[in-house]
Design a protein around this motif. Structure first.
Motif, PDB file in Angstrom:
ATOM      1  N   VAL A 187       0.869  -1.174   0.000  1.00 12.92           N
ATOM      2  CA  VAL A 187       0.000   0.000   0.000  1.00 12.92           C
ATOM      3  C   VAL A 187       0.906   1.224   0.000  1.00 12.92           C
ATOM      4  O   VAL A 187       1.954   1.215   0.646  1.00 12.92           O
ATOM      5  CB  VAL A 187      -0.890   0.025   1.268  1.00 12.92           C
ATOM      6  CG1 VAL A 187      -1.776   1.252   1.282  1.00 12.92           C
ATOM      7  CG2 VAL A 187      -1.723  -1.243   1.340  1.00 12.92           C
ATOM      8  N   HIS A 188       0.538   2.258  -0.730  1.00 13.29           N
ATOM      9  CA  HIS A 188       1.380   3.447  -0.748  1.00 13.29           C
ATOM     10  C   HIS A 188       1.550   3.989   0.671  1.00 13.29           C
ATOM     11  O   HIS A 188       0.574   4.120   1.417  1.00 13.29           O
ATOM     12  CB  HIS A 188       0.797   4.533  -1.658  1.00 13.29           C
ATOM     13  CG  HIS A 188       1.796   5.598  -1.972  1.00 13.29           C
ATOM     14  ND1 HIS A 188       2.084   6.616  -1.092  1.00 13.29           N
ATOM     15  CD2 HIS A 188       2.605   5.780  -3.040  1.00 13.29           C
ATOM     16  CE1 HIS A 188       3.021   7.385  -1.625  1.00 13.29           C
ATOM     17  NE2 HIS A 188       3.359   6.892  -2.810  1.00 13.29           N
ATOM     18  N   GLU A 189       2.799   4.322   1.018  1.00 14.73           N
ATOM     19  CA  GLU A 189       3.141   4.743   2.384  1.00 14.73           C
ATOM     20  C   GLU A 189       2.365   5.983   2.806  1.00 14.73           C
ATOM     21  O   GLU A 189       2.058   6.156   3.987  1.00 14.73           O
ATOM     22  CB  GLU A 189       4.647   5.063   2.469  1.00 14.73           C
ATOM     23  CG  GLU A 189       5.571   3.861   2.282  1.00 14.73           C
ATOM     24  CD  GLU A 189       5.770   3.463   0.819  1.00 14.73           C
ATOM     25  OE1 GLU A 189       5.089   4.033  -0.069  1.00 14.73           O
ATOM     26  OE2 GLU A 189       6.598   2.570   0.561  1.00 14.73           O
ATOM     27  N   ASN A 190       2.019   6.840   1.856  1.00 13.25           N
ATOM     28  CA  ASN A 190       1.364   8.097   2.197  1.00 13.25           C
ATOM     29  C   ASN A 190      -0.111   8.126   1.784  1.00 13.25           C
ATOM     30  O   ASN A 190      -0.671   9.200   1.595  1.00 13.25           O
ATOM     31  CB  ASN A 190       2.107   9.272   1.556  1.00 13.25           C
ATOM     32  CG  ASN A 190       3.477   9.468   2.183  1.00 13.25           C
ATOM     33  OD1 ASN A 190       3.755   8.971   3.277  1.00 13.25           O
ATOM     34  ND2 ASN A 190       4.355  10.162   1.479  1.00 13.25           N
ATOM     35  N   TYR A 191      -0.692   6.970   1.694  1.00  7.62           N
ATOM     36  CA  TYR A 191      -2.129   6.933   1.389  1.00  7.62           C
ATOM     37  C   TYR A 191      -2.892   7.595   2.533  1.00  7.62           C
ATOM     38  O   TYR A 191      -2.669   7.280   3.698  1.00  7.62           O
ATOM     39  CB  TYR A 191      -2.590   5.483   1.210  1.00  7.62           C
ATOM     40  CG  TYR A 191      -4.094   5.332   1.240  1.00  7.62           C
ATOM     41  CD1 TYR A 191      -4.884   6.009   0.317  1.00  7.62           C
ATOM     42  CD2 TYR A 191      -4.722   4.545   2.204  1.00  7.62           C
ATOM     43  CE1 TYR A 191      -6.270   5.901   0.357  1.00  7.62           C
ATOM     44  CE2 TYR A 191      -6.099   4.417   2.245  1.00  7.62           C
ATOM     45  CZ  TYR A 191      -6.868   5.106   1.324  1.00  7.62           C
ATOM     46  OH  TYR A 191      -8.228   5.005   1.364  1.00  7.62           O
TER      47      TYR A 191
HETATM   48  C1  LIG Z   1       5.667  10.378   1.892  1.00  7.51           C
HETATM   49  O1  LIG Z   1       5.659  11.703   2.397  1.00  7.51           O
HETATM   50  C2  LIG Z   1       6.891  12.114   2.944  1.00  7.51           C
HETATM   51  C3  LIG Z   1       6.674  13.477   3.578  1.00  7.51           C
HETATM   52  O2  LIG Z   1       6.078  14.372   2.650  1.00  7.51           O
HETATM   53  C4  LIG Z   1       7.964  12.105   1.849  1.00  7.51           C
HETATM   54  O3  LIG Z   1       9.207  12.522   2.370  1.00  7.51           O
HETATM   55  C5  LIG Z   1       8.072  10.705   1.274  1.00  7.51           C
HETATM   56  O4  LIG Z   1       8.973  10.695   0.191  1.00  7.51           O
HETATM   57  C6  LIG Z   1       6.705  10.208   0.814  1.00  7.51           C
HETATM   58  N1  LIG Z   1       6.804   8.826   0.427  1.00  7.51           N
HETATM   59  C7  LIG Z   1       6.568   8.404  -0.815  1.00  7.51           C
HETATM   60  C8  LIG Z   1       6.736   6.942  -1.067  1.00  7.51           C
HETATM   61  O5  LIG Z   1       6.185   9.136  -1.705  1.00  7.51           O
END
Ligand SMILES: *[C@@H]1O[C@H](CO)[C@@H](O)[C@H](O)[C@H]1NC(C)=O
Length: 348
Positions: A187-191
């Motif tokens: 799952v996308h980490e920032n979902y």
């Molecule tokens: C998720 O968000 C963080 C903070 O904005 C960022 O540094 C990170 O690269 C993001 N992760 C992905 C996989 O995009």
């Protein structure tokens, strides 16, 4: 003298045959020569295993003058053991039997959109499996879907995702379809499981490789065809396919196809801002014509463009403000924005 003539003849024959060979690509994407199988030591060896026989069939590359089947010959005898992180080239992905007349129709022909996958869930009360979301096959091993189909509040009340069905046209018969167990889900980490569904993307790794066939094929990613969606214009037609809830509130047993018009992001952001929903550039909007939209049941399914003879996965069905409502386009995860993420998650 006799020997000399024989050798000379041999050279002539070999030359002639050489010139007849057509170049081809085998299932591992290697370039080879299209020949009679008895001329190909590697493929002769393949006949002794089950997977090898599949490999031979997938290496089919045409017929000779005598209607003898020809196969793509390289040094390979089987599928690459480590190709699960390789994406198919444009000559393998996104192909379909396309009849432009039906693009305006509703029902799809059987081999259309053969990358469509149905996701099956085990209900919390332990009953029979139910299908809720869809996804798209992108190579032998991976299905791309929406994050909200595998985690968060949407599936809380549904159950756990347990399998993926491929090759389905009609869910009543599911003829020729195969069911695959799931090995892992990314799952996308920032979902964000909130109002705007940011980063609504997930990648499913199947338990084993699936063979391509007439009803099971992968779709192309935007990067594969060099079309990252930059040049899409307002109103440009895109396509959604699925078995989703139709406007009379029922899910359709056969795959449906709906045309949707692209909305540029400025217009779409403004529209959703009225509902206090902040969209990002990693989302695409399309639809908003009455009676032509993707609905809840299509979640995770593909938003596609047709580009130079192949279908390209531009978006993943994410959410909308109600269903089939005029002037409210559906919102899709923009696949081109996640090209790096997808490729980084895939492993051999
Ligand atoms: C998720 O968000 C963080 C903070 O904005 C960022 O540094 C990170 O690269 C993001 N992760 C992905 C996989 O995009």
């Amino acid at each position: 003298m006799k020997v000399f003539v024989a050798v000379f003849l041999c050279i002539l024959i070999v030359r002639n045959v050489r010139a007849q060979y057509k170049e081809c690509r085998n299932p591992n994407q290697r370039t080879g020569q299209c020949v009679d199988i008895s001329w190909c030591p590697a493929l002769m060896k393949s006949r002794s295993t089950n997977s090898g026989v599949h490999f031979i069939l997938a290496s089919f590359c045409g017929y000779d003058r005598n209607n003898q089947a020809l196969f793509c010959c390289t040094w390979d005898s089987d599928y690459d053991g480590e190709a699960s992180n390789v994406l198919p080239l444009q000559d393998t992905c996104g192909g379909d039997i396309v009849n432009l007349n039906i693009l305006s129709g509703k029902k799809t022909v059987i081999s259309e959109f053969s990358w469509m996958a149905l996701l099956y869930y085990r209900p919390l009360n332990g009953g029979n499996l139910v299908h809720k979301c869809a996804g798209s096959l992108i190579n032998h091993r991976y299905v791309l879907t929406a994050a909200h189909c595998v985690t968060g509040r949407y599936i809380l009340g549904i159950g756990r995702l347990v399998s993926v069905k491929l090759g389905v046209h009609d869910t009543r018969t599911a003829k020729d379809s195969i069911s695959m167990a799931i090995e892992e889900i990314h799952v996308h980490e920032n979902y964000t499981d909130g109002y705007n569904f940011l980063n609504d993307i997930a990648l499913i790794r199947l338990e084993s490789k699936v063979d391509y066939s007439a009803t099971i094929r992968p779709i192309c990613l935007p990067s594969t065809v060099g079309n990252m969606g930059m040049s899409m214009r307002d109103g440009q037609l895109l396509y959604v396919s699925g078995w989703g809830r139709t406007l009379n509130g029922q899910s359709s047993p056969t795959k449906l196809k709906v045309e949707v018009g692209y909305w540029n992001n400025i217009r779409c952001k403004a529209r959703y801002f009225e509902q206090h929903i902040a969209l990002k550039d990693s989302q695409i909007c399309a639809g908003g014509q009455k009676h032509a939209d993707s609905c809840e049941g299509d979640s995770g399914g593909p938003l596609m463009s047709y580009h130079q003879g192949v279908w390209v996965l531009q978006g993943i069905v994410s959410f909308g403000y109600n269903c089939g409502l005029a002037n409210w386009p559906g919102v899709y995860t923009k696949v081109a924005s996640y090209d790096y993420w997808i490729k980084e998650k895939m492993r051999p």
